[in-house]
Design a protein around this motif. Structure first.
Motif, PDB file in Angstrom:
ATOM      1  N   VAL A  53     -12.571  32.932  -8.785  1.00  0.00           N
ATOM      2  CA  VAL A  53     -11.222  32.387  -8.956  1.00  0.00           C
ATOM      3  C   VAL A  53     -10.888  31.430  -7.806  1.00  0.00           C
ATOM      4  N   LEU A  54     -11.340  31.778  -6.625  1.00  0.00           N
ATOM      5  CA  LEU A  54     -11.011  30.961  -5.462  1.00  0.00           C
ATOM      6  C   LEU A  54     -11.857  29.684  -5.355  1.00  0.00           C
ATOM      7  N   ALA A  55     -13.038  29.732  -5.927  1.00  0.00           N
ATOM      8  CA  ALA A  55     -13.961  28.611  -5.736  1.00  0.00           C
ATOM      9  C   ALA A  55     -13.608  27.415  -6.613  1.00  0.00           C
ATOM     10  N   GLN A  56     -14.055  26.270  -6.164  1.00  0.00           N
ATOM     11  CA  GLN A  56     -14.005  25.071  -7.005  1.00  0.00           C
ATOM     12  C   GLN A  56     -15.170  25.199  -7.972  1.00  0.00           C
ATOM     13  N   GLY A  57     -14.953  24.991  -9.222  1.00  0.00           N
ATOM     14  CA  GLY A  57     -16.070  25.014 -10.165  1.00  0.00           C
ATOM     15  C   GLY A  57     -16.217  26.333 -10.907  1.00  0.00           C
ATOM     16  N   ILE A  58     -17.375  26.458 -11.507  1.00  0.00           N
ATOM     17  CA  ILE A  58     -17.592  27.565 -12.453  1.00  0.00           C
ATOM     18  C   ILE A  58     -18.623  28.548 -11.904  1.00  0.00           C
ATOM     19  N   THR A  59     -18.343  29.820 -12.084  1.00  0.00           N
ATOM     20  CA  THR A  59     -19.320  30.845 -11.735  1.00  0.00           C
ATOM     21  C   THR A  59     -20.076  31.251 -12.994  1.00  0.00           C
ATOM     22  N   LEU A  60     -21.377  31.166 -12.893  1.00  0.00           N
ATOM     23  CA  LEU A  60     -22.217  31.562 -14.025  1.00  0.00           C
ATOM     24  C   LEU A  60     -22.572  33.034 -13.845  1.00  0.00           C
ATOM     25  N   VAL A  61     -22.177  33.859 -14.810  1.00  0.00           N
ATOM     26  CA  VAL A  61     -22.443  35.294 -14.690  1.00  0.00           C
ATOM     27  C   VAL A  61     -23.480  35.702 -15.727  1.00  0.00           C
ATOM     28  N   VAL A  62     -24.605  36.200 -15.271  1.00  0.00           N
ATOM     29  CA  VAL A  62     -25.649  36.653 -16.188  1.00  0.00           C
ATOM     30  C   VAL A  62     -25.495  38.155 -16.388  1.00  0.00           C
ATOM     31  N   SER A  63     -25.360  38.537 -17.638  1.00  0.00           N
ATOM     32  CA  SER A  63     -25.109  39.940 -17.955  1.00  0.00           C
ATOM     33  C   SER A  63     -25.955  40.327 -19.174  1.00  0.00           C
ATOM     34  N   PRO A  64     -26.429  41.570 -19.229  1.00  0.00           N
ATOM     35  CA  PRO A  64     -27.446  41.877 -20.247  1.00  0.00           C
ATOM     36  C   PRO A  64     -26.962  42.074 -21.676  1.00  0.00           C
ATOM     37  N   ASP A 101     -15.101  21.700 -23.059  1.00  0.00           N
ATOM     38  CA  ASP A 101     -14.506  21.914 -21.733  1.00  0.00           C
ATOM     39  C   ASP A 101     -15.564  21.755 -20.640  1.00  0.00           C
ATOM     40  N   LEU A 102     -16.736  22.348 -20.912  1.00  0.00           N
ATOM     41  CA  LEU A 102     -17.800  22.268 -19.904  1.00  0.00           C
ATOM     42  C   LEU A 102     -18.290  20.835 -19.713  1.00  0.00           C
ATOM     43  N   GLY A 103     -18.166  20.057 -20.759  1.00  0.00           N
ATOM     44  CA  GLY A 103     -18.622  18.674 -20.677  1.00  0.00           C
ATOM     45  C   GLY A 103     -17.575  17.766 -20.040  1.00  0.00           C
ATOM     46  N   SER A 104     -16.361  18.242 -19.884  1.00  0.00           N
ATOM     47  CA  SER A 104     -15.305  17.388 -19.341  1.00  0.00           C
ATOM     48  C   SER A 104     -15.460  17.229 -17.825  1.00  0.00           C
ATOM     49  N   SER A 105     -14.738  16.260 -17.279  1.00  0.00           N
ATOM     50  CA  SER A 105     -14.910  15.974 -15.848  1.00  0.00           C
ATOM     51  C   SER A 105     -14.391  17.117 -14.972  1.00  0.00           C
ATOM     52  N   SER A 106     -13.327  17.763 -15.403  1.00  0.00           N
ATOM     53  CA  SER A 106     -12.869  18.916 -14.605  1.00  0.00           C
ATOM     54  C   SER A 106     -12.600  20.112 -15.525  1.00  0.00           C
ATOM     55  N   LEU A 111     -15.126  31.325 -15.126  1.00  0.00           N
ATOM     56  CA  LEU A 111     -16.308  32.189 -15.243  1.00  0.00           C
ATOM     57  C   LEU A 111     -16.960  32.006 -16.612  1.00  0.00           C
ATOM     58  N   LEU A 112     -18.237  31.733 -16.582  1.00  0.00           N
ATOM     59  CA  LEU A 112     -18.987  31.597 -17.830  1.00  0.00           C
ATOM     60  C   LEU A 112     -20.023  32.719 -17.892  1.00  0.00           C
ATOM     61  N   TYR A 113     -19.829  33.634 -18.842  1.00  0.00           N
ATOM     62  CA  TYR A 113     -20.747  34.768 -19.002  1.00  0.00           C
ATOM     63  C   TYR A 113     -21.836  34.404 -20.004  1.00  0.00           C
ATOM     64  N   GLY A 130     -26.132  19.460 -17.153  1.00  0.00           N
ATOM     65  CA  GLY A 130     -24.921  18.662 -16.952  1.00  0.00           C
ATOM     66  C   GLY A 130     -24.040  19.265 -15.867  1.00  0.00           C
ATOM     67  N   LEU A 131     -23.839  20.552 -15.948  1.00  0.00           N
ATOM     68  CA  LEU A 131     -22.977  21.234 -14.977  1.00  0.00           C
ATOM     69  C   LEU A 131     -23.576  21.140 -13.575  1.00  0.00           C
ATOM     70  N   CYS A 132     -24.878  21.342 -13.540  1.00  0.00           N
ATOM     71  CA  CYS A 132     -25.583  21.360 -12.259  1.00  0.00           C
ATOM     72  C   CYS A 132     -25.545  19.975 -11.602  1.00  0.00           C
ATOM     73  N   SER A 133     -25.878  18.949 -12.394  1.00  0.00           N
ATOM     74  CA  SER A 133     -25.951  17.613 -11.814  1.00  0.00           C
ATOM     75  C   SER A 133     -24.576  17.107 -11.385  1.00  0.00           C
ATOM     76  N   ARG A 134     -23.536  17.620 -12.031  1.00  0.00           N
ATOM     77  CA  ARG A 134     -22.194  17.178 -11.618  1.00  0.00           C
ATOM     78  C   ARG A 134     -21.603  18.092 -10.532  1.00  0.00           C
ATOM     79  N   GLY A 135     -22.430  18.997 -10.066  1.00  0.00           N
ATOM     80  CA  GLY A 135     -21.990  19.888  -8.975  1.00  0.00           C
ATOM     81  C   GLY A 135     -20.831  20.781  -9.356  1.00  0.00           C
ATOM     82  N   LEU A 136     -20.815  21.215 -10.615  1.00  0.00           N
ATOM     83  CA  LEU A 136     -19.665  21.988 -11.083  1.00  0.00           C
ATOM     84  C   LEU A 136     -19.877  23.494 -11.031  1.00  0.00           C
TER      85      LEU A 136
END
Ligand SMILES: Nc1ncnc2c1ncn2[C@@H]1O[C@H](COP(=O)(O)OP(=O)(O)OP(=O)(O)O)[C@@H](O)[C@H]1O
Ligand SMILES: [Zn+2]
Length: 956
Positions: A53-64, A101-106, A111-113, A130-136
């Motif tokens: 929540v505090l960070a800029q950008g998206i947290t990728l959460v891997v869950s089984p 949304d993920l493709g948009s500039s901001s 959190l993306l599970y 895309g997310l990685c190269s845009r530093g998101l």
């Protein structure tokens, strides 16, 4: 700032513990990777959610698990924290919104599970890149990280790929688990390529949990014992309406059912939960339990992961867990609110022997397959041994758990049976030992491999690998004395007898055995019809079908699957026992009539099956018993496991299945609605089609061409490899059988009410069967799916269902070549085609008068003048071949919302291309290509049949 966010976003005044606070502080610094091992319920999720929540950008959460993900996402959404998941169960519209949304500039998302399988899937790569190269991306959080480790009890091969993902993303990584002994911890760090992570490992000891072990075999009545335990744990002895609840874990489905029944009978409402239930029923049971309407859930291990209920007052294990780590995790679902709770194992040496046997057998099988031993093989055995010694030791249970996880022994203070009363524990052990010595001395049965006594298994239809704890199996482990089983039947019979009086004389209904292959076996829909009678009918049908299919080299299990379908169809449409039997007899005699060289033996004017049926004799123990009583190796387990047939067939790694399915016939005729809405038993689509053809045979006297499906399969194979598909259709054979005719019938595709055609499963059925916009689901990935399946240990059915599968590779080289070949522009040809369309009748198909025979002939002879440059006009089959070939790359790229839609579109297009007048192959190719390309230039993703309604116009 942390505290403020904790309060404003999560509604908590304080961190749950110092440890939780320390972890969050370490994570928000973003300068180190972090490893967290905290007990269940300690609040691990917050450790990445708050920093996210505090960070800029998206947290990728891997869950089984998707269910686990859903739970988390729902909770975050309820807190107004933008979270979502991309998974195979996501509705198409939602998926599109998320990707937008993920493709948009901001992006708004925080959190993306995602499951590890989805992370690895090709379809997700563009988004990820895309997310990685845009530093998101801000963090990578790996939940249930023990799944990464081959030493971990829930090892999932796709988790291993996360190491390279972590390296690729270059963002701080956080790995979290509740159950990781030291070796697993080290393995996680290594596998995820964590760089000198900060480790936060909390002691596993939970002082509010009371552990004990009861030897089941020495109990006069284990059910009553369990009942008393539950009553006490729930505090119902003193406070009848207290709000606690509990879980009883049971190894087999049958065990769950009968235990739930016993407990309910004794006075505590208990419901079974296992992977054999329909998804809807499972959800209902879980909801009832969550809402406190049902206090006790009797479940296989498929239940529990992600279930966050604070007031679980007890967790009882009716059977031994597979490892101490699993036991710690499963029992740890109790007492999350910190209040005293009880964890009990009902230990049985027989159980131990059986599980040990299964583990060793599975390990051996894997070694043979692999050709070598692995350290992890040994781990499966030692983990189980640790579980057993936990039960049979004379020592503190908490200390045993702590030692296993590398912690020092805690101060138990009477929170286990041994610390509370060591003498009682010792006495119990002595009694159990004495009992087992007597039993062993009496037993003359020869010991099998690994000291296992095969007769303990009581036979059973299905194979049984130790990774599949959640399997229905007769008498294995759950309550392994025949005597007790009989007792249960007797009790049931008595109960039914009691009801009978008030029920207006309804007959006793003996519940089905675990090995009962019938569908809806427990249904009492048809008055007076017993399970035994149904099973007998099934065996008659199977014999008949087996004879029928022998020519097609179909296996006995195939014929059983087909018979199950036919029997079920008769069952659902019968109103009385007599009508049911009459209908079965009719089908059997029809099948026998159409079996080449098989005469029904008539004795005294009555055939053998007829006679048997009237006498309700048990099935002859001949060949059927081989199947029913045989012990199937674990390697065959997957093929024995009930498959859901519908929009998506799980467990297959064949990306071209769609093409094959397209060429497979639709299920239609009487009873098809039932077949659509209920996932059928272990049948392949081909078998299902055959079964439906058999059912159709009662309405027509046509002979079903069993061989055709095989040819159709070859046809699909050819489509797959882009070979000349027509070789499988010899020129002289121009007759279409029932199945092909129905496939050819364009009627289902031309319905204007938008309803789906004959072989289109209803939406819920498709959903139940795992229709996935991302392709078919299953365990393992791609071509390696089979192998990875075998390597996956201890995953329940439900887990398998939840897991997503990597998508098939995109366009093959061959497809590309084919595309290049078909470059002929439509231009003037299109006009030409249209011009002649109206004046050209379609190829003729003729039905025999009165519709008594469903066999129709198809005359491919061109009815119009052939174009000079195209002497041989394209048949529908050839057009379908072309269409499938061009369409398949689009399907694999996820351009169809479902496989059914892909099939429907391919059929529609094939008809369209052969409609009106005959065309040459290259024309059809060119036109197919042009139509498809123009279609996808307009439509980004095909979502419904409405998308192609303008195609006809586009063609003109
Ligand atoms: N600081 C806190 N104060 C109060 N409750 C909290 C706090 N942090 C988490 N919780 C609550 O504790 C419960 C358990 O948290 P969570 O599900 O994150 O546990 P977990 O450690 O991830 O368990 P599992 O191993 O089962 O995943 C949740 O209901 C959560 O809302
Ligand atoms: Zn103790």
């Amino acid at each position: 700032r942390l505290k403020e966010t904790l309060k404003t976003h999560f509604g908590f005044e304080n961190f749950r513990s110092k440890l939780q606070e320390d972890v969050v502080k370490a994570v928000v610094k973003r300068d180190r990777d972090v490893f967290v091992c905290m007990p269940t319920g300690a609040g691990k999720s917050l450790c990445y959610q708050l920093p996210a929540v505090l960070a800029q950008g998206i947290t990728l959460v891997v869950s089984p698990l998707i269910a686990l993900i859903q739970d988390q996402v729902d909770r975050l959404k309820s807190l107004n924290i933008p979270a979502c998941s991309i998974n195979s169960k996501l509705p198409v519209g939602e998926r599109r919104l998320i990707l937008a949304d993920l493709g948009s500039s901001s992006p708004k998302l925080k959190l993306l599970y995602i499951t590890p399988e989805m992370v690895a899937s090709p379809s997700f790569q563009p988004c990820l890149t895309g997310l990685c190269s845009r530093g998101l991306l801000s963090y990578l959080a790996v939940d249930e990280a023990h799944c990464v480790s081959q030493w971990g009890h829930d090892f999932r091969p796709d988790y291993l790929k996360l190491g390279s993902l972590r390296a690729r993303l270059g963002i701080p990584c956080l790995a979290l688990t509740a159950t990781a002994p030291k070796n697993v911890q080290d393995d996680i760090v290594k596998s995820l390529c964590l760089s000198s992570p900060l480790s936060f490992v909390s002691p596993v000891f939970r002082s509010n949990l009371h552990y004990d072990v009861i030897f089941r075999e020495i109990l006069p009545n284990p059910y009553v014992h369990l009942y008393a335990f539950i009553k006490k744990a729930l505090g119902q002895e003193n406070r009848p309406n207290s709000q606690g609840c509990g879980i009883v874990y049971c190894r087999t489905r049958e065990g769950c059912e009968s235990l739930a029944y016993q407990l309910t009978k004794l006075g505590i409402l208990a419901k079974a939960y296992h992977a054999g239930l329909k998804a809807g029923d499972r959800t209902e049971v879980q909801n009832e339990w969550m809402q406190g309407k049902v206090l006790v859930i009797v479940a296989t291990i498929s239940f529990g992961m992600g279930v966050d209920k604070a007031t679980v007052r007890f967790v009882a294990h009716w059977n031994l867990p597979k490892s101490l780590a699993s036991y710690y995790q499963e029992s740890g679902r109790a007492g999350r609110d910190g209040l005293p709770s009880w964890c009990r194992i009902y230990y049985s040496p027989k159980d131990k022997e059986q599980i040990s046997f299964l583990i060793r057998k599975e390990v051996k099988r894997r070694q043979e397959k692999r050709g070598c031993e692995k350290d992890t093989d040994r781990a499966a055995i030692t983990d189980f041994e640790a579980m057993v010694s936990f039960c049979v030791q004379e020592g503190c249970r908490h200390a045993a758990i702590s030692r296993f996880f590398g912690n020092t022994a805690p101060s138990c203070a009477g929170a286990c049976d041994f610390c509370r009363n060591p003498k009682a524990v010792r006495a119990q052990l002595e009694r159990a030992t004495a009992l087992s010595t007597t039993t062993q001395a009496q037993s003359e049965a020869p010991k099998g491999a690994f000291g296992f006594q095969p007769d303990l298994y009581e036979g059973g239809k299905k194979g049984y690998g130790f990774e599949r704890y959640d399997e229905s199996e007769s008498g294995r482990g759950e309550d392994d004395s025949t005597k007790r089983k009989k007792e249960f039947s007797e009790l049931f019979r008595k109960q039914m007898g009691l009801r009978k009086a008030g029920d207006g004389g309804r007959q006793d209904f003996v519940p089905p055995d675990a090995s009962c292959p019938l569908r809806d076996a427990s249904s009492q829909k048809v008055p007076g019809l017993t399970v035994k009678a149904r099973e007998h009918c099934l065996s008659l049908l199977q014999e008949a079908l087996y004879g029928q299919q022998r020519a097609a080299e179909t296996s006995r299990s195939d014929s059983l699957a087909a018979a199950v379908d036919v029997e079920h169809e008769v069952f659902v449409s019968s109103k009385s026992s007599n009508l049911y039997k009459a209908a079965i007899l009719k089908k059997v005699s029809e099948l026998k009539k159409t079996t080449p060289g098989v005469e029904t033996t008539k004795v005294g004017g009555e055939s053998r099956p007829e006679r048997e049926l009237r006498q309700e004799a048990p099935p002859s123990s001949s060949s059927v018993s081989e199947e029913l009583l045989g012990f199937t190796p674990a390697s065959e387990l997957y093929s024995m496991k009930r498959k859901r047939v519908g929009a998506g067939q799980r467990g297959s790694s064949d990306p071209f299945q769609a093409a094959r399915d397209l060429l497979g016939p639709p299920v239609c005729g009487p009873g098809s609605a039932e077949m659509k809405s209920t996932p059928p038993p272990p049948v392949t689509r081909g078998i299902q089609a055959r079964a439906s053809a058999v059912s159709a045979s009662s309405h027509s006297s046509s002979k079903v061409d069993w061989g055709l499906n095989r040819r159709q399969q070859k046809l699909a194979e050819a489509a797959k490899t882009s070979h000349n598909i027509s070789q499988y259709f010899p020129k002289e054979k121009q007759q279409w059988t029932l199945e092909e005719e129905e496939w050819l019938d364009p009627a289902p595709f031309h319905r204007s009410d938008g309803k789906e055609g004959g072989d289109q499963p209803s939406a819920p059925a498709a959903e139940a069967a795992g229709a996935s916009p991302m392709g078919s689901e299953g365990r393992g990935a791609g071509a390696g799916g089979g192998d990875s399946k075998a390597e996956v240990v201890m995953i329940s059915d439900d887990d398998a269902e939840e897991q997503t599968r990597a998508e098939p590779e995109s366009t093959t080289e061959q497809n590309k070549r084919e595309e290049e070949e078909a470059t002929a522009p439509l231009t003037s040809q299109t006009g030409d085609v249209e011009e002649k369309r109206d004046s050209s009748p379609p190829p003729k198909r003729s039905r025999s008068a009165g519709g008594s025979s469903r066999r129709v002939s198809f005359n491919p002879t061109p009815q119009v003048r052939a174009l000079p440059q195209e002497p041989s006009p394209v048949t529908l089959k050839e057009a379908a071949d072309v269409v499938v070939r061009y369409l398949d790359p689009f399907y694999t790229q996820g351009k169809f919302a479902s496989k059914e839609l892909f099939k429907a579109f391919a059929r529609y297009l094939s008809h369209l291309l052969t409609e009106g007048r005959s065309r040459g192959r290259s024309q059809v190719r060119a036109q197919a290509k042009a139509l498809i390309n123009s279609f996808f230039s307009r439509v980004q993703r095909c979502e419904s049949e409405a998308d192609w309604k303008d195609l006809r116009r586009a063609r003109s």
